[in-house]
Scaffold this active site. Structure first.
Site, short mmCIF file in Angstrom:
data_model
loop_
_atom_site.label_atom_id
_atom_site.label_comp_id
_atom_site.label_asym_id
_atom_site.label_seq_id
_atom_site.Cartn_x
_atom_site.Cartn_y
_atom_site.Cartn_z
N LYS A 1 -40.62 -123.72 -9.41
CA LYS A 1 -42.00 -124.05 -9.75
C LYS A 1 -42.07 -125.43 -10.40
CE LYS A 1 -44.37 -120.53 -10.88
NZ LYS A 1 -44.86 -119.37 -11.61
N ARG B 1 -9.81 -101.17 24.12
CA ARG B 1 -8.83 -100.70 23.15
C ARG B 1 -8.43 -99.28 23.48
NH1 ARG B 1 -10.53 -99.68 17.12
NH2 ARG B 1 -11.53 -97.90 18.12
N ARG C 1 -44.84 -124.11 -2.59
CA ARG C 1 -43.43 -123.80 -2.32
C ARG C 1 -43.30 -123.43 -0.85
NH1 ARG C 1 -43.71 -118.30 -5.91
NH2 ARG C 1 -45.39 -117.38 -4.76
N HIS D 1 -48.46 -108.12 -4.20
CA HIS D 1 -47.03 -107.91 -4.46
C HIS D 1 -46.36 -107.15 -3.32
CE1 HIS D 1 -43.62 -105.66 -6.21
NE2 HIS D 1 -43.38 -106.82 -6.81
N MET E 1 -40.92 -112.17 -13.53
CA MET E 1 -40.86 -112.57 -14.93
C MET E 1 -42.27 -112.83 -15.46
SD MET E 1 -37.40 -114.71 -15.14
CE MET E 1 -37.96 -115.85 -13.95
N GLU F 1 -4.86 -105.22 12.15
CA GLU F 1 -5.57 -104.33 11.22
C GLU F 1 -4.72 -103.93 10.02
OE1 GLU F 1 -8.42 -101.54 13.52
OE2 GLU F 1 -6.52 -101.38 14.59
N GLY G 1 -43.18 -112.52 -9.18
CA GLY G 1 -43.73 -111.55 -10.12
C GLY G 1 -42.72 -110.86 -11.00
N TYR H 1 -13.90 -116.19 18.93
CA TYR H 1 -15.20 -115.51 19.11
C TYR H 1 -15.39 -114.45 18.04
CZ TYR H 1 -12.50 -111.66 21.13
OH TYR H 1 -11.62 -110.63 21.30
N SER I 1 -7.22 -109.60 17.98
CA SER I 1 -8.59 -109.36 17.55
C SER I 1 -8.50 -108.69 16.18
CB SER I 1 -9.32 -108.45 18.54
OG SER I 1 -10.62 -108.21 18.05
N ARG J 1 -45.45 -120.38 -18.13
CA ARG J 1 -44.96 -119.57 -16.99
C ARG J 1 -43.46 -119.76 -16.81
NH1 ARG J 1 -49.44 -119.07 -12.93
NH2 ARG J 1 -51.12 -120.33 -13.74
N ARG K 1 -14.49 -99.13 22.56
CA ARG K 1 -13.74 -98.06 21.89
C ARG K 1 -13.65 -96.89 22.86
NH1 ARG K 1 -16.89 -100.11 17.18
NH2 ARG K 1 -15.51 -100.31 15.37
N CYS L 1 -13.52 -108.00 15.64
CA CYS L 1 -14.37 -106.95 16.19
C CYS L 1 -14.76 -105.92 15.12
CB CYS L 1 -13.72 -106.28 17.39
SG CYS L 1 -12.12 -105.55 17.01
N GLY M 1 -9.37 -106.40 13.45
CA GLY M 1 -10.16 -105.19 13.17
C GLY M 1 -10.39 -105.18 11.67
N THR M 2 -11.42 -105.90 11.24
CA THR M 2 -11.58 -106.12 9.79
C THR M 2 -12.10 -104.88 9.06
OG1 THR M 2 -13.61 -107.24 10.42
CG2 THR M 2 -11.76 -108.62 9.71
N ASN M 3 -12.52 -103.86 9.80
CA ASN M 3 -12.86 -102.61 9.10
C ASN M 3 -11.57 -102.02 8.52
OD1 ASN M 3 -15.40 -102.99 10.18
ND2 ASN M 3 -15.04 -101.63 11.90
N ASP M 4 -10.58 -101.87 9.39
CA ASP M 4 -9.31 -101.34 8.91
C ASP M 4 -8.57 -102.35 8.06
OD1 ASP M 4 -8.72 -98.60 9.62
OD2 ASP M 4 -9.05 -99.23 11.69
#
Ligand code: PEP
Ligand code: MG
Length: 920
Positions: free
Chosen positions: A41, A650, A364, A486, A122, A785, A120, A892, A804, A111, A594, A872, A806-809
């Protein structure tokens, strides 16, 4: 040399830190770039002043002052007050008014304003500087006793609540009013006034006395009449509001740093409530819902700004101002255009008209819907306001996903209408469709969300105290308030559908129900809201997927993104339909199919179960032979859909017990059968299943017999899958389809595994090619993984033609946090309490998982330069993780289908940011 040292010290004390920045007489000490120090602001006001806008003069106290205030145990830092007094002097000279003056008093607003927009969240104090004497002067000057008394009573209650901490009205229970609201209601009832505006000067005068008595009773002190004390207390209160509950909740939800602090803006007041030639409003330079290039907004005649934002009175459309105040409208239109050109972005402006004179209070960058964001980016590029890179940066990648969100099926809407299920229509405040159970307070919304129910939060109007309920809901419905209320602003920011200002709703918060005529909706009843049309329906409405092909502007923007990005965007897809859709959305290959998902389809699951139940290799082979044609057919269709593009398949990954879930209670069945004397084949079958389940049982199945371990224990599964993959590729090539299969091994951790797997694949491939009398090309690669796989990536790359992640595992194995259980037990708390910055299963943990990935990339490419490396895991669809993938040099990303366009844009933004880095 002590003398020297003391001289230095003197110098530093003499040059006290600059805490206060003036904006006065068309000149400001700050500018738009000083957001961190002056808040959004403050920086905006400074810039507007410098651009020559009619801005009421004032000054900004910096965020650094706020932090110094908290660092010293809530004491104003040295030098601050002197600077405030000096700045105030300049404002007084400029306006010709004086704070506390009994002839021509200056009134100011105080303000908050943080670097990040926190709508809204604060506190704000208006009309500061009023006491009995200045009020009388104001009355004399304006010849408007009603206005002077009204300003005074507003000031006492606002100051009382915000600065002196006197309880306000409860936001969850309208019956529970604070003492000021109570007195106001009583006064209205006693004088027959319908609205606040109907209160006569005499009633307001009495109300002022009552308000003062409330202050005395609640604080055991008189209301402070010393205007300097008022100012100091208000500044401190605004600082304090930085750590108010609402503000802290909001920052947690939007991941805003708690150490930023808020600035305080002290600005001379102008009055929109000085009669019918005065007013106040909020407007956007373009429509923030559709992106259309026309002034959009609303205003109220004879009102203060808070009346518009609070949504208590329903405002008029800005277009009406053209008729009612043509001169001011023309001036405003010009200013709006100038601001948009200056900032080169859509502006959200607050303005006040005091006796036909226009003042700009704030500007803004406007929050906007997904659709508007895309249209505005494209239009502004066409108008040569911004270049293509800027246009790409103007759209939040997650907005792109929103455009592809489901909407109600028109035919079903018609049916609902005919069946009398149409309930009401309000303002289409934030687009999208939502169906869920109606709940009438924020806490209940959170509760029901916890029990996995979809809820629509219904409120007379929302306030920042409802925020936690809004994020738990799938949609918001309010009875009051306009498109800048709001509810509307927050819903648009959250990407939630919102229908606002449905005046036909009669909400009874006590009974937890709402009525429209004779229709009643009780808590828990299903309703459907359409934030695009503003319509509300009883019951659930089925939704349909939007048609990407019709999103012409989005398609154009994504084409620009494709030209800019270097990262490939593939897709995680398990069915031919998904492949077709993903290709339409821009996928350049399948990064993960999968195969076990195909096993779970109804016609295949019993065969898979037979395979698992078989006692011998022959038995398993018999079942697998039945699966082969299904799997081969699936792969063929996928190759066909992706003709010419890679399809990474896979091999089976999950622990086998996951295919026997329906038998979870088999022990109970057996007990019942035995107890009821039911013997025979069925009992034997169940007993066999139970024995097998016991054999398969593992305490840590995710670290157990799964992934490539399964393939090594049951090589016949591998054989069937390789036969299907290569057989389908041969089938495809016979029909002129270019199949590009890539065989991927899950969960590899040691070279022994990969060696064996490769040998087996080669052997099966040789057999298939011999049987079919034909060879097809294929690739052999692995998922990464397991941390150990990252470390031996150089060796792995001797065998694997691609990686590749496997970022979950990989996240699970590097952090040692269960991907299946952690969210419900502790992960959410960790994120809330900032023990970790974000859920590592959603946003890639760069320091841990990211660092391991970099090791794997470096080592893998040392052995095999140019090695193709993808990702993946879920992170492949998360914009900030995609930025990391770009930086780390991945080939990729492979997200789920609807995240493909998100990834295209995020990858382009990462490339643009990377280019910027290099320039620096
Ligand atoms: C992964 O682990 O990141 C992955 C893609 O495999 P899945 O989620 O199927 O375990
Ligand atoms: Mg995995």
């Amino acid at each position: 040399m002590p003398a020297r040292r003391s001289a230095t010290r003197k110098k530093t004390t003499a040059k006290a830190k600059k805490w206060v920045y003036l904006f006065v007489d068309g000149k400001a000490e700050g500018d738009a770039k000083m957001r961190a120090l002056l808040g959004g602001k403050g920086a905006g006001i400074a810039e507007m002043t410098n651009v020559g806008m009619p801005v009421p003069p004032g000054f900004t106290i910096t965020t650094a002052a706020c932090n110094a205030y908290f660092a010293s145990g809530k004491k104003l830092p040295p030098g601050l007050w002197d600077q405030v007094e000096k700045a105030l002097g300049r404002v007084e000279t400029s306006t010709g008014k004086k704070l506390g003056d009994t002839q021509n008093p200056l009134l100011v607003s105080v303000r908050s304003g943080a670097a990040m927009s926190m709508p809204g969240m604060m506190d704000t104090v208006l009309n500061l500087g009023l006491n009995d004497e200045t009020r009388a002067a104001l009355e004399k000057l304006t010849k408007n006793p009603r206005f002077a008394w009204d300003a005074y009573r507003r000031f006492i209650s606002l100051f009382g609540r915000i600065v002196l901490g006197i309880r306000g009205a409860s936001t969850t229970d309208p019956e529970q009013k604070g003492p000021f609201e109570h007195a106001l209601e009583k006064k209205k009832a006693a004088t027959g006034a319908k609205t606040d505006a109907d209160l006569k000067p005499d009633a307001l005068r009495k109300l002022v006395d009552e308000y003062k008595a409330i202050v005395r009773q609640e604080t055991k002190k008189d209301f402070p009449t010393d205007v300097n004390e008022q100012l100091r207390l208000a500044i401190e209160a605004v600082f304090d509001s930085w750590f108010g509950k609402r503000a802290v909740d909001y920052r947690n939800a939007f991941k805003i740093d708690h150490t930023l602090g808020t600035a305080v803006n002290v600005q001379s007041m102008v009055f929109g409530n000085m009669g019918d030639d005065s007013g106040t409003g909020v407007a956007f330079t373009r429509d923030p819902n559709t992106g259309a290039k026309e002034l959009y907004g609303e205003y109220l005649v004879n009102a203060q700004g808070e009346d518009v934002v609070a949504g208590v009175r329903t405002p008029s459309k800005i277009a009406q101002m053209k008729q009612e105040m043509p001169k001011v409208y023309a001036q405003f239109e010009k200013i709006a255009q100038r601001l948009e050109k200056h900032y080169r972005d859509v502006q959200d402006m607050e303005f006040t008209i005091e006796r036909a004179k226009l003042y700009m209070l704030q500007t803004r960058s406007a929050k906007r819907t997904a659709r508007a964001a895309v249209k505005i980016a494209i239009d502004m590029n066409r108008e040569k306001l911004i270049n293509k890179d800027e246009a790409l940066q103007r759209v939040d990648p997650m907005h792109v996903e929103q455009l592809l969100l489901p909407r109600f099926d028109e035919a079903e809407v018609e049916k609902a209408r005919k069946a009398g299920r149409f309930l009401a229509k309000g303002l289409n405040a934030s687009p999208g469709a939502a169906t869920g159970r109606a709940v009438f307070d924020a806490d209940r919304a959170v509760e029901l969300k916890g029990s996995k129910q979809l809820v629509v939060l219904v409120r007379p109007e929302t306030s920042p105290d409802d925020f936690h309920g809004m994020i738990a809901a799938t949609g918001i419905l309010t009875a009051r308030g306009g498109s800048t209320s709001h509810a509307a602003v927050v819903a648009r920011g959250l990407g939630l559908p919102c229908v606002a200002g449905v005046s036909a709703l009669d909400i009874d918060l006590h009974k937890r129900e709402m009525r429209v005529g004779d229709k009643v909706v009780r808590e828990g009843d299903a309703i459907s809201i359409d934030g695009t049309t503003g319509e509300v329906f009883l019951g659930e409405l089925p939704t349909i997927q939007p048609n990407f092909r019709e999103e012409k502007e989005l398609i154009e923007l994504l084409t620009w993104a494709d030209q800019r990005r270097t990262l490939g965007v593939w897709v995680n897809a398990d069915t031919p339909e998904e492949c077709r859709l993903a290709r339409e959305l821009g996928a350049e290959g399948v990064g993960l199919a999968r195969t076990e998902h195909m096993f779970r389809q109804a016609d295949r699951l019993p065969i898979v179960q037979d395979m698992i139940m078989a006692d011998t290799v022959e038995g398993r082979k018999k079942a697998l032979a039945k699966l082969l044609p299904f799997q081969q057919g699936d792969f063929f269709e996928m190759y066909k859909a992706m003709d010419g593009l890679s399809v990474v398949i896979r091999l089976i990954d999950p622990p086998l017990h996951e295919f026997l879930r329906e038998y979870a209670d088999v022990d109970v069945d057996i007990a019942v059968m035995r107890a009821t004397g039911k013997n025979g084949a069925e009992l034997e079958r169940k007993e066999k299943i139970e024995r097998r389940l016991q054999q398969l049982h593992e305490d840590n199945p995710m670290l157990g017999l799964r992934g490539c371990r399964l393939l090594l224990v049951y090589p016949e599964i591998l054989e069937m899958q390789i036969r299907a993959i290569l057989g389908a590729a041969i089938d495809a090539s016979e029909q002129g389809i270019k199949a590009k299969p890539e065989i991927m091994m899950p969960l590899v951790g040691v070279m022994g595994e990969l060696d064996r797997l490769q040998e087996q694949v080669l052997a099966v491939a040789a057999a298939v090619f011999k049987e079919r009398g034909k060879k097809v090309p294929y690739k052999f690669g692995t998922m990464i993984e397991i941390p150990r796989a990252c470390l031996i990536a150089d060796e792995i790359a001797t065998k694997a033609e691609f990686f590749s992640f496997g970022t979950n595992d990989l996240t699970q194995t590097i952090l040692g946090i269960s991907r299946d259980d952690a969210q419900k037990s502790f992960l959410t708390k960790y994120v809330e309490q900032k023990i970790i910055p974000a859920d590592p299963f959603q946003v890639l943990d760069r320091d841990g998982v990211g660092a391991m990935m970099r090791i794997a990339i470096e080592r893998g490419r040392k052995t095999r330069p140019g090695l193709k490396i993808g990702i993946c895991g879920e992170h492949g669809g998360d914009p900030s993780s995609i930025a990391f993938c770009h930086e780390a040099g991945l080939t990729y990303v492979s997200p789920s289908t609807y995240r493909v366009p998100v990834a295209r844009l995020a990858a382009a933004q990462a490339a643009i940011a990377g280019a910027g880095e290099k320039d620096r």
